[in-house]
Design an enzyme around this catalytic site. Sequence first.
Site, PDB file in Angstrom:
ATOM      1  CE  LYS A  87      23.347 -47.930  14.703  1.00 54.38           C
ATOM      2  NZ  LYS A  87      22.911 -49.235  14.192  1.00 54.38           N
TER       3      LYS A  87
HETATM    4  O1  G3P Z   1      20.681 -50.719  12.216  1.00 52.57           O
HETATM    5  C1  G3P Z   1      19.438 -50.206  12.525  1.00 52.57           C
HETATM    6  C2  G3P Z   1      18.335 -50.466  11.531  1.00 52.57           C
HETATM    7  O2  G3P Z   1      18.843 -50.749  10.269  1.00 52.57           O
HETATM    8  C3  G3P Z   1      17.277 -51.399  11.987  1.00 52.57           C
HETATM    9  O3  G3P Z   1      16.460 -51.883  10.960  1.00 52.57           O
HETATM   10  O4  G3P Z   1      14.764 -53.445  10.085  1.00 52.57           O
HETATM   11  O5  G3P Z   1      15.145 -53.290  12.586  1.00 52.57           O
HETATM   12  O6  G3P Z   1      14.031 -51.450  11.353  1.00 52.57           O
HETATM   13  P1  G3P Z   1      15.022 -52.551  11.275  1.00 52.57           P
END
Ligand code: G3P
Length: 218
Positions: A87
């Site tokens: 990633k």
């Molecule tokens: O994997 C990255 C993403 O899904 C992060 O989500 O909830 O931290 O904005 P969030």
Amino acid sequence: MKFFLDTANIDQIKKAHEMGIIDGVTTNPSLMAREGIKGEKNILDHYVKICEIVDGDVSAEVISTDFNGMIAEGEKLASLHEQIVVKIPVIESGIKAIRYLADRGIKTNCTLIFNPGQALLAAKAGAGYVSPFIGRLDDIGETGMELIEKLVHIFDIYGFDTEIIAASIRGTHHITRCMEAGVDVATCPLEAITGLLKHPLTDAGLEKFLSDHRKLNG
Ligand code: G3P
């Protein structure tokens, strides 16, 4: 639509795997930190542990932001397990690293995508996945789902092989919209996935079926 679990939590990954509905896992440094995983060896071991539970792709994020650091980390991560996807953030050195790794057969997931141009550059560089963040766009007053819909349309026009992972999903409403948009993958917290099962008429209907059965059968 494929479901990835967006967590580094082993119990949740096992639970989702046992339900038989997940196709992979995505992690990021914040999710690893949330589980208290620190130190390079522990972090790398944790990725392997996740790969041994699930069958599909497991995204492991680089920490470097310079090209040489990213490709060194990317090659190391990819060598851990055949399911690892590297990633990489959508910055200039990241795009260059995606191309370098793609040319060597290493699959990447380009993350922190917030507009169609970023996704297009990642796809052109050979990313296996792009990860647009829905919830974080909603957080700043935009509509994250509009980006997903645009990307599904644009990638269809150009016939990119790159798959779109709808990320930063905050609830069942996002998942339902992703299904309607025809996105390739939704990466979700476990509670958002299990939330799809909830409907008051299902609960009421089940209770009635069971009570009718008990009336006759004791
Ligand atoms: O994997 C990255 C993403 O899904 C992060 O989500 O909830 O931290 O904005 P969030």
